[in-house]
Design a protein around this motif. Structure first.
Motif, PDB file in Angstrom:
ATOM      1  N   GLY A   1       8.875   5.399  -9.315  1.00 60.46           N
ATOM      2  CA  GLY A   1       8.894   3.960  -9.159  1.00 60.46           C
ATOM      3  C   GLY A   1       9.490   3.477  -7.861  1.00 60.46           C
ATOM      4  N   ALA A   2      10.288   4.304  -7.189  1.00 64.67           N
ATOM      5  CA  ALA A   2      10.970   3.835  -5.985  1.00 64.67           C
ATOM      6  C   ALA A   2       9.962   3.529  -4.890  1.00 64.67           C
ATOM      7  CB  ALA A   2      11.966   4.883  -5.509  1.00 64.67           C
ATOM      8  N   GLY A   3      10.175   2.396  -4.214  1.00 60.35           N
ATOM      9  CA  GLY A   3       9.260   1.991  -3.160  1.00 60.35           C
ATOM     10  C   GLY A   3       9.600   2.623  -1.832  1.00 60.35           C
ATOM     11  N   PRO A   4       8.904   2.236  -0.777  1.00 58.26           N
ATOM     12  CA  PRO A   4       9.103   2.834   0.539  1.00 58.26           C
ATOM     13  C   PRO A   4      10.351   2.321   1.240  1.00 58.26           C
ATOM     14  CG  PRO A   4       7.457   1.108   0.645  1.00 58.26           C
ATOM     15  CD  PRO A   4       7.806   1.258  -0.802  1.00 58.26           C
ATOM     16  N   VAL A   5      10.772   3.072   2.240  1.00 60.16           N
ATOM     17  CA  VAL A   5      11.829   2.637   3.158  1.00 60.16           C
ATOM     18  C   VAL A   5      11.167   1.863   4.295  1.00 60.16           C
ATOM     19  CG1 VAL A   5      13.606   3.396   4.789  1.00 60.16           C
ATOM     20  CG2 VAL A   5      13.328   4.579   2.597  1.00 60.16           C
TER      21      VAL A   5
ATOM     22  N   ALA B   1       1.802   7.290  -6.500  1.00 55.64           N
ATOM     23  CA  ALA B   1       0.821   8.355  -6.712  1.00 55.64           C
ATOM     24  C   ALA B   1       1.330   9.706  -6.230  1.00 55.64           C
ATOM     25  CB  ALA B   1      -0.476   8.009  -6.007  1.00 55.64           C
ATOM     26  N   GLY B   2       2.549   9.763  -5.738  1.00 57.97           N
ATOM     27  CA  GLY B   2       3.123  11.033  -5.323  1.00 57.97           C
ATOM     28  C   GLY B   2       3.210  11.239  -3.836  1.00 57.97           C
ATOM     29  N   GLY B   3       2.863  10.221  -3.039  1.00 58.06           N
ATOM     30  CA  GLY B   3       2.995  10.341  -1.588  1.00 58.06           C
ATOM     31  C   GLY B   3       1.857  11.126  -0.980  1.00 58.06           C
TER      32      GLY B   3
ATOM     33  N   ALA C   1       9.390 -10.345   2.941  1.00 58.00           N
ATOM     34  CA  ALA C   1       8.082  -9.951   2.421  1.00 58.00           C
ATOM     35  C   ALA C   1       8.079  -8.486   1.991  1.00 58.00           C
ATOM     36  CB  ALA C   1       7.010 -10.188   3.478  1.00 58.00           C
ATOM     37  N   ALA C   2       8.748  -7.630   2.751  1.00 59.26           N
ATOM     38  CA  ALA C   2       8.813  -6.213   2.401  1.00 59.26           C
ATOM     39  C   ALA C   2       9.502  -6.010   1.061  1.00 59.26           C
ATOM     40  CB  ALA C   2       9.550  -5.445   3.493  1.00 59.26           C
ATOM     41  N   ARG C   3      10.584  -6.741   0.848  1.00 59.46           N
ATOM     42  CA  ARG C   3      11.298  -6.635  -0.416  1.00 59.46           C
ATOM     43  C   ARG C   3      10.399  -7.040  -1.569  1.00 59.46           C
ATOM     44  NH1 ARG C   3      15.652  -4.008  -0.718  1.00 59.46           N
ATOM     45  NH2 ARG C   3      16.908  -5.328   0.624  1.00 59.46           N
ATOM     46  N   ARG C   4       9.696  -8.154  -1.412  1.00 64.85           N
ATOM     47  CA  ARG C   4       8.808  -8.618  -2.478  1.00 64.85           C
ATOM     48  C   ARG C   4       7.671  -7.650  -2.737  1.00 64.85           C
ATOM     49  NH1 ARG C   4       7.611 -15.077  -2.431  1.00 64.85           N
ATOM     50  NH2 ARG C   4       9.758 -15.817  -2.508  1.00 64.85           N
ATOM     51  N   ALA C   5       7.247  -6.930  -1.703  1.00 60.05           N
ATOM     52  CA  ALA C   5       6.111  -6.016  -1.843  1.00 60.05           C
ATOM     53  C   ALA C   5       6.508  -4.673  -2.433  1.00 60.05           C
ATOM     54  CB  ALA C   5       5.442  -5.805  -0.492  1.00 60.05           C
ATOM     55  N   GLY C   6       7.801  -4.459  -2.673  1.00 64.26           N
ATOM     56  CA  GLY C   6       8.222  -3.231  -3.331  1.00 64.26           C
ATOM     57  C   GLY C   6       9.055  -2.281  -2.511  1.00 64.26           C
ATOM     58  N   ALA C   7       9.552  -2.696  -1.346  1.00 64.36           N
ATOM     59  CA  ALA C   7      10.426  -1.816  -0.558  1.00 64.36           C
ATOM     60  C   ALA C   7      11.698  -1.510  -1.348  1.00 64.36           C
ATOM     61  CB  ALA C   7      10.781  -2.487   0.766  1.00 64.36           C
ATOM     62  N   ARG C   8      12.092  -0.252  -1.355  1.00 65.66           N
ATOM     63  CA  ARG C   8      13.323   0.093  -2.067  1.00 65.66           C
ATOM     64  C   ARG C   8      14.536   0.046  -1.160  1.00 65.66           C
ATOM     65  NH1 ARG C   8      15.213   5.324  -1.062  1.00 65.66           N
ATOM     66  NH2 ARG C   8      13.669   6.784  -0.215  1.00 65.66           N
TER      67      ARG C   8
ATOM     68  N   ALA D   1       0.829  -1.206   0.000  1.00 57.86           N
ATOM     69  CA  ALA D   1       0.000   0.000   0.000  1.00 57.86           C
ATOM     70  C   ALA D   1       0.862   1.253   0.000  1.00 57.86           C
ATOM     71  CB  ALA D   1      -0.929  -0.007   1.212  1.00 57.86           C
ATOM     72  N   ALA D   2       1.964   1.230   0.766  1.00 55.54           N
ATOM     73  CA  ALA D   2       2.870   2.381   0.787  1.00 55.54           C
ATOM     74  C   ALA D   2       3.538   2.576  -0.564  1.00 55.54           C
ATOM     75  CB  ALA D   2       3.922   2.188   1.874  1.00 55.54           C
ATOM     76  N   ALA D   3       3.864   1.477  -1.235  1.00 52.72           N
ATOM     77  CA  ALA D   3       4.470   1.587  -2.560  1.00 52.72           C
ATOM     78  C   ALA D   3       3.500   2.222  -3.551  1.00 52.72           C
ATOM     79  CB  ALA D   3       4.897   0.203  -3.044  1.00 52.72           C
TER      80      ALA D   3
END
Length: 427
Positions: A235-239, A212-214, A256-263, A205-207
């Motif tokens: 495109g960069a995901g969340p910390v 969408a611009g945060g 799981a965080a990595r797979r979900a799009g964490a940068r 969801a954070a990604a």
């Protein structure tokens, strides 16, 4: 069904009375198993009725192993001064007096494995006699009776070989154990399967929010000015920061965080030995050493490693970790407390006092698909599996042969949580 019908059909522990009368069925919530006090759910009850005769919507399991949650086992170990015989006696007394494994100090329990003995004709769980299963609900609400005095348990590990039976309700959850994983490994994974599932949901969801611009709005959090909107959109995901990243739930959550799009994943551990363990898994981009109970130290460590975090996951099994997690999370971000050691009061009032506009979630151990996700991670992530297997080996070794426990004692620093209720998984 009336209370009188419930009392007639549900025998009291050790009463020798017959099981439920034909035509009656119990509550899918297990209300008919509450012995005292009346009018509460099984988890809140002081005592449950673990009689082996099942109601039509129940399932009886022949239990062969308990997995005590981390917070409970730590408390029992400390109260017994590390004496294995005293720890065994304490566990037996709790189960005998309460009809369930529900630690009265920590309020938590754990989970179990066993073989299905009998299923009622109205049970919705889809289990069959002979299925080898792990429960995905807490022992603190599962009717349980043991025999044999825990003679096969050395009292040094959360995993407790045993013999007895347990009762599952219509709303209980269980997973058939996979054939391709050793039972102790599968149990350890399923015990904490809620953590990676919830982490994946929140990070995904954070990604999407970042794409969408945060979120707009300034923030001042311990003199750190930041916001999700301050991050570069695109495109960069969340910390993501994970406190207790070298533990079971922490390592699964990192994967799981990595797979979900964490940068960027920051792993927080209590000492250099844990840092070395985590480094070998390659699950974190940055690894920092800090006492999770020291909010200023946690803030400095996470900020210096690329934070503050958009998502912070707390996977340690000692009290006092709320402040550092809140301070280290950006405004508009989310803190997931996956530990029974979490204080709602400390978290709520602490966030208010810091003017911290963060969403705080209590991980309850259940997210749809949580068991399948966790088992997939242990199969597909070599670093996670290696960490789990090393933890299991440590717990099987005699205490005198270990160089050190999995994490320092509370006076030195928190250890990674092991078990949802303890901070790492199912209670």
């Amino acid at each position: 069904m009336t209370r009188s019908a419930q009392r007639q059909g549900s025998p009291q522990p050790g009463s020798g009375q017959p099981g439920p009368e034909p035509g009656l069925h119990g509550s899918e919530l297990g209300l008919h198993r509450v012995a005292e006090p009346a009018g509460v759910l099984p988890q809140a009850a002081w005592r449950l009725d673990p009689s082996p005769a099942i109601w039509p919507d129940e399932t009886r399991v022949r239990v062969d192993r308990l997995n005590l949650d981390a917070a409970s086992f730590r408390q029992l170990r400390e109260a017994a001064g590390g004496d294995p015989a005293a720890i065994r006696a304490a566990v037996l007394e709790i189960i005998a007096s309460r009809g369930k494994m529900h630690n009265p100090v920590t309020g938590s329990g754990g989970m179990l494995t066993g073989v299905v003995e009998e299923t009622g004709p109205r049970s919705p769980l889809g289990l069959r006699p002979g299925d080898r299963i792990a429960t995905l609900v807490s022992l603190s609400l599962t009717p349980l009776a043991l025999t044999g005095g825990l003679a096969g348990w050395d009292g040094r590990s959360e995993q407790v070989p045993c013999d007895g039976h347990a009762i599952l309700f219509g709303r209980s959850m269980a997973a058939v154990l996979p054939d391709d994983l050793p039972v102790p490994l599968a149990l350890a994974v399923l015990d904490v399967c809620g953590a990676p599932a919830l982490t994946r949901r929140v990070v995904a969801a954070a990604a999407l929010a970042r794409q969408a611009g945060g979120r707009p709005g300034p923030v001042v959090t311990y003199r750190v000015v930041t916001d999700l909107a301050d991050r570069e959109p695109g495109g960069a995901g969340p910390v993501v920061a994970i406190l207790g990243a070298a533990g079971k739930s922490g390592s699964l959550s990192a994967a799981a965080a990595r797979r979900a799009g964490a940068r960027h994943v920051i792993g927080v551990v209590p000492d250099e030995r844990e840092a070395a363990v985590l480094r070998g898994t390659r699950l974190a981009d940055q690894i920092v050493v800090a006492d999770a109970r020291d909010p200023v130290a946690v803030l400095a460590a996470i900020t210096g490693a690329g934070g503050p975090a958009d998502v912070t996951v707390v996977c340690v099994d000692v009290p006092g970790c709320e402040g550092g997690a809140i301070l280290s999370t950006a405004r508009g971000g989310t803190v997931i407390f996956f530990s029974m050691a979490t204080s709602f009061t400390a978290a709520a009032l602490g966030a208010e006092g810091l003017a911290a506009d963060v969403t705080m979630l209590i991980g309850n151990g259940y997210v749809p698909g949580h068991a399948a996700l966790a088992l997939d991670l242990i199969r597909s992530e070599p670093g996670v599996r290696a960490l789990f297997e090393s933890r299991l080996v440590q717990r099987q070794e005699p205490a005198a042969s270990r160089e050190a426990p999995e994490g320092p004692e509370p006076a030195e620093g928190p250890e990674p949580a092991e078990g949802r209720e303890g901070g790492d998984g199912t209670g």
